[in-house]
Design a protein around this motif. Structure first.
Motif, PDB file in Angstrom:
ATOM      1  N   GLY A 159     -17.839  25.794 -25.955  1.00 34.29           N
ATOM      2  CA  GLY A 159     -17.312  25.484 -24.642  1.00 34.29           C
ATOM      3  C   GLY A 159     -17.285  26.712 -23.767  1.00 34.29           C
ATOM      4  O   GLY A 159     -17.409  27.853 -24.250  1.00 34.29           O
TER       5      GLY A 159
ATOM      6  N   LEU B 135     -18.654  27.636 -14.195  1.00 31.25           N
ATOM      7  CA  LEU B 135     -17.956  26.597 -14.955  1.00 31.25           C
ATOM      8  C   LEU B 135     -18.351  25.209 -14.455  1.00 31.25           C
ATOM      9  O   LEU B 135     -18.502  24.270 -15.253  1.00 31.25           O
ATOM     10  CB  LEU B 135     -16.447  26.792 -14.862  1.00 31.25           C
ATOM     11  CG  LEU B 135     -15.895  28.077 -15.498  1.00 31.25           C
ATOM     12  CD1 LEU B 135     -14.375  28.108 -15.402  1.00 31.25           C
ATOM     13  CD2 LEU B 135     -16.333  28.203 -16.958  1.00 31.25           C
ATOM     14  N   GLU B 136     -18.517  25.074 -13.153  1.00 31.99           N
ATOM     15  CA  GLU B 136     -19.003  23.797 -12.614  1.00 31.99           C
ATOM     16  C   GLU B 136     -20.431  23.530 -13.100  1.00 31.99           C
ATOM     17  O   GLU B 136     -20.795  22.387 -13.396  1.00 31.99           O
ATOM     18  CB  GLU B 136     -18.949  23.816 -11.088  1.00 31.99           C
ATOM     19  CG  GLU B 136     -17.540  23.779 -10.521  1.00 31.99           C
ATOM     20  CD  GLU B 136     -16.766  22.545 -10.975  1.00 31.99           C
ATOM     21  OE1 GLU B 136     -17.353  21.425 -10.939  1.00 31.99           O
ATOM     22  OE2 GLU B 136     -15.596  22.688 -11.375  1.00 31.99           O
TER      23      GLU B 136
ATOM     24  N   LYS C  22     -20.308  22.160 -16.616  1.00 36.14           N
ATOM     25  CA  LYS C  22     -20.007  20.723 -16.611  1.00 36.14           C
ATOM     26  C   LYS C  22     -21.246  19.917 -16.242  1.00 36.14           C
ATOM     27  O   LYS C  22     -21.553  18.895 -16.858  1.00 36.14           O
ATOM     28  CB  LYS C  22     -18.889  20.438 -15.615  1.00 36.14           C
ATOM     29  CG  LYS C  22     -17.513  20.976 -15.993  1.00 36.14           C
ATOM     30  CD  LYS C  22     -16.503  20.652 -14.897  1.00 36.14           C
ATOM     31  CE  LYS C  22     -15.150  21.266 -15.175  1.00 36.14           C
ATOM     32  NZ  LYS C  22     -14.179  21.005 -14.061  1.00 36.14           N
ATOM     33  N   GLU C  23     -21.948  20.379 -15.211  1.00 38.33           N
ATOM     34  CA  GLU C  23     -23.153  19.710 -14.743  1.00 38.33           C
ATOM     35  C   GLU C  23     -24.194  19.599 -15.853  1.00 38.33           C
ATOM     36  O   GLU C  23     -24.932  18.609 -15.942  1.00 38.33           O
ATOM     37  CB  GLU C  23     -23.717  20.501 -13.561  1.00 38.33           C
ATOM     38  CG  GLU C  23     -24.867  19.876 -12.842  1.00 38.33           C
ATOM     39  CD  GLU C  23     -25.345  20.752 -11.687  1.00 38.33           C
ATOM     40  OE1 GLU C  23     -26.576  20.829 -11.480  1.00 38.33           O
ATOM     41  OE2 GLU C  23     -24.491  21.372 -10.992  1.00 38.33           O
ATOM     42  N   CYS C  24     -24.226  20.610 -16.722  1.00 37.66           N
ATOM     43  CA  CYS C  24     -25.207  20.635 -17.810  1.00 37.66           C
ATOM     44  C   CYS C  24     -24.683  20.023 -19.106  1.00 37.66           C
ATOM     45  O   CYS C  24     -25.364  20.099 -20.149  1.00 37.66           O
ATOM     46  CB  CYS C  24     -25.669  22.069 -18.057  1.00 37.66           C
ATOM     47  SG  CYS C  24     -26.553  22.798 -16.659  1.00 37.66           S
ATOM     48  N   GLY C  25     -23.487  19.445 -19.057  1.00 38.25           N
ATOM     49  CA  GLY C  25     -22.966  18.726 -20.210  1.00 38.25           C
ATOM     50  C   GLY C  25     -22.161  19.531 -21.203  1.00 38.25           C
ATOM     51  O   GLY C  25     -21.895  19.067 -22.316  1.00 38.25           O
ATOM     52  N   HIS C  26     -21.752  20.755 -20.826  1.00 37.94           N
ATOM     53  CA  HIS C  26     -20.955  21.587 -21.722  1.00 37.94           C
ATOM     54  C   HIS C  26     -19.463  21.407 -21.449  1.00 37.94           C
ATOM     55  O   HIS C  26     -19.056  21.288 -20.291  1.00 37.94           O
ATOM     56  CB  HIS C  26     -21.303  23.073 -21.532  1.00 37.94           C
ATOM     57  CG  HIS C  26     -22.719  23.403 -21.835  1.00 37.94           C
ATOM     58  ND1 HIS C  26     -23.240  23.361 -23.108  1.00 37.94           N
ATOM     59  CD2 HIS C  26     -23.753  23.783 -21.018  1.00 37.94           C
ATOM     60  CE1 HIS C  26     -24.515  23.724 -23.072  1.00 37.94           C
ATOM     61  NE2 HIS C  26     -24.850  23.964 -21.821  1.00 37.94           N
ATOM     62  N   PRO C  27     -18.610  21.445 -22.479  1.00 39.47           N
ATOM     63  CA  PRO C  27     -17.167  21.391 -22.252  1.00 39.47           C
ATOM     64  C   PRO C  27     -16.685  22.634 -21.514  1.00 39.47           C
ATOM     65  O   PRO C  27     -17.196  23.733 -21.747  1.00 39.47           O
ATOM     66  CB  PRO C  27     -16.573  21.360 -23.671  1.00 39.47           C
ATOM     67  CG  PRO C  27     -17.698  20.985 -24.566  1.00 39.47           C
ATOM     68  CD  PRO C  27     -18.948  21.492 -23.917  1.00 39.47           C
ATOM     69  N   VAL C  28     -15.719  22.447 -20.626  1.00 36.72           N
ATOM     70  CA  VAL C  28     -15.069  23.560 -19.938  1.00 36.72           C
ATOM     71  C   VAL C  28     -13.610  23.561 -20.362  1.00 36.72           C
ATOM     72  O   VAL C  28     -12.916  22.543 -20.269  1.00 36.72           O
ATOM     73  CB  VAL C  28     -15.213  23.447 -18.415  1.00 36.72           C
ATOM     74  CG1 VAL C  28     -14.366  24.502 -17.708  1.00 36.72           C
ATOM     75  CG2 VAL C  28     -16.679  23.599 -18.023  1.00 36.72           C
TER      76      VAL C  28
END
Length: 567
Positions: free
Chosen positions: A239, A215-216, A219-225
């Motif tokens: 997401g 999940l982190e 986020k790092e790759c620009g996807h919603p979590v």
């Protein structure tokens, strides 16, 4: 395919809660029966006794106890107490350890609970044969699958409504149904989630270190979590989140446990396991009976009102063809008289393609949590798409095809990030192998035959590599095992074809539509036949972008709703 070192590839043989005023017909299934072994055994014994005193006719005959069939039968029995309901299941009772224990689900692939259908060898898959697993047991796929509860996207259901010409297939009505059927054990959400319904759904029980890291990475790759895999995600571009599971008190809570076990104590419903439906009997243009193999004898059961096929994405089409409903030119060689010429029976076959090949070596073994599959994500390859075409699934063990295992030799401490193609354009077909109901059909799946599907999977694999090689994943990735580097076009095509497998989400072979060639209409009536409906994944005109279990439960709920309104 190899799963955690277990070979499963074989050669084919000859398997919101809502008030009652919101959805007025539905009522509430009595969910007070505890899931205790002695009570379940009593129910099974009661039903087995009924096998010795069968009636010749019933009001409703439901063929199949999978996700849709269990929902149809459970709802009808609960609200139609005077109706005589017969439920037929080709498989046995759902008592196997691999059914009950969520951690053992992989053992169901290829065992006696599987129909064991294989595709024909395909050039688009480097000549490989692909298994299409389907549950042959009370509860169907919900008793054998990976236990993920993933609801369809809004765009998927609104598309069904448009194609069928029936607005009640659309998202807002479906959302009412989902709120009513769920017993959600996560954070309250008045719009999206329901409590008190028959289907126990909970967030993944505990968070694994590798799942949290993914999940982190997202986020790092620009996807919603997201905090919930379902709910608001259904109206978004996608997401990442921890999964929802149908696990209650550490045990699988299949759709049979959700819907059937709560009504099997009633006198109005009879469930016959080990009862293989061979064909539907027609009298003119009306379906009047089903011919069933009970193991020790053949029996014809007559239907006074409706027959509902809920046999799954392949078997409902197979039963239609054996009954003389299908493409005349395909039935004739098997000596089957065509009673209803419906050329699209068996056509439009499609599936989610699971790419089982992106692997990373962990510095130490990863303890399996829950089902070993806890985090997933959805995303679009193009902003113009109405719903996501990628589904990323993290597996905490080295999930890969035989070909990938042979080429890359992953260590036992490897974990996988699988790229899933969930909006395929490729279409295949299903035909009879013979007139013998015991023979599995011929499946020409034609996966990856559309060039757009290859391009989409190539993009999804690169997205997997970006996630797996991110800063967040470094504590769990000594090295990228497969593919291990950026691939050129030819290498990528080969990697895709060798790593491609199936999500086991076969749909489309009895598609719903308002056009003349559709097999069923928006009320799930088989066109050209009175008294015969189909309610399962085979009616999907286009597959949903999520796993199909929740969508099939929705189809069963809609079927029961339709039948109730017609009475």
């Amino acid at each position: 395919m190899t799963i955690g070192g277990m070979t499963t590839r074989e050669k084919p043989g000859s398997a919101r809660r809502v008030s009652s005023s919101t959805v007025p017909w539905i009522g509430r299934i009595n969910a007070s029966i505890p899931a205790l072994a002695d009570q379940l055994n009593e129910i099974r014994a009661n039903q087995d006794a009924r096998r010795k005193d069968l009636k010749g006719s019933y009001d409703y005959i439901i063929c199949g106890t999978g996700c849709a069939g269990s929902a149809v039968a459970g709802r009808l029995a609960a609200v139609k107490k005077s109706a005589r309901i017969l439920v037929l299941e080709a498989g046995g009772w759902d008592t196997a350890a691999s059914v009950l224990d969520p951690n053992l689900w992989v053992q169901n692939i290829g065992n006696h609970l599987d129909w064991n259908v294989f595709s024909e060898p395909s050039p688009s898959m480097n000549g490989r044969i692909i298994r299409e697993s389907m549950g042959r047991v009370v509860g169907g796929g919900s008793s054998t699958n990976a236990l993920t509860w993933s609801r369809p996207f809004k765009a998927n259901l609104n598309e069904w409504a448009e194609i069928s010409g029936e607005p009640l297939w659309g998202y807002e009505h479906a959302l009412e149904i989902f709120r009513n059927l769920e017993d959600w054990h996560g954070p309250a959400d008045a719009r999206y989630r329901g409590t008190g319904g028959p289907v126990w759904v909970q967030p993944a029980a505990g968070h694994s270190a590798v799942g949290t890291a993914l999940l982190e990475a997202a986020k790092e790759c620009g996807h919603p979590v997201l905090s919930d895999q379902n709910g608001a995600r259904e109206e978004m571009d996608g997401g990442f989140a921890y999964m929802n599971h149908i696990v209650r008190d550490g045990l699988r809570h299949s759709m049979a446990r959700a819907y059937l076990y709560n009504v099997l104590g009633q006198e109005n419903i009879t469930l016959l396991p080990n009862s293989h439906v061979h064909r539907v009997v027609l009298d003119g243009d009306r379906a009047v009976a089903v011919e069933v193999d009970l193991g020790d004898r053949m029996v014809v059961f007559w239907a006074d009102r409706e027959i509902v096929l809920c046999a799954g994405g392949m078997n409902s089409a197979k039963i239609l063809m054996l009954s003389g409903i299908g493409n005349e030119k395909d039935l004739k060689p098997h000596g089957i008289k065509t009673l209803v010429n419906s050329p699209d029976v068996g056509a439009n076959y499609h599936n989610h393609t699971l790419h089982a090949a992106c692997l990373w070596e962990s510095p130490q073994p990863i303890p399996l949590l829950n089902t070993g599959a806890n985090v997933a994500g959805f995303w679009k390859s193009k902003a113009s798409l109405s719903a996501p075409d990628f589904n990323f699934v993290q597996l905490e063990f080295p999930y890969a095809t035989e070909e990938i295992i042979a080429r890359y030799a992953p260590p036992t401490t490897a974990w996988a990030l699988c790229a899933g193609l969930v909006a395929p354009k490729s279409r295949g077909f299903l035909k009879l192998r013979s007139a013998n109901p015991a023979d599995n059909p011929i499946l020409d799946a034609r996966l990856l035959t559309h060039p757009d599907d290859m391009a989409a999977l190539a993009a999804a694999i690169e997205a997997c590599r970006e996630l797996g090689n991110s800063q967040a994943m470094r504590p769990f990735a000594i090295r990228e095992v497969a593919p291990g580097k950026k691939l050129d076009k030819e290498e990528m095509a080969d990697f895709i074809r060798d790593g491609a497998s199936s999500f086991f989400h076969s749909v489309g072979t009895c598609r719903m539509g308002k056009d003349e060639d559709a097999v069923v209409d928006g009320q799930l009536r088989v066109k050209g036949v009175r008294g015969l409906r189909i309610a399962d994944g085979s009616i999907m005109p286009h597959i949903v972008s999520s796993a199909t279990m929740a969508a099939c439960v929705l189809i069963g709920e809609r079927m029961a709703e339709i039948l109730h309104k017609e009475s």
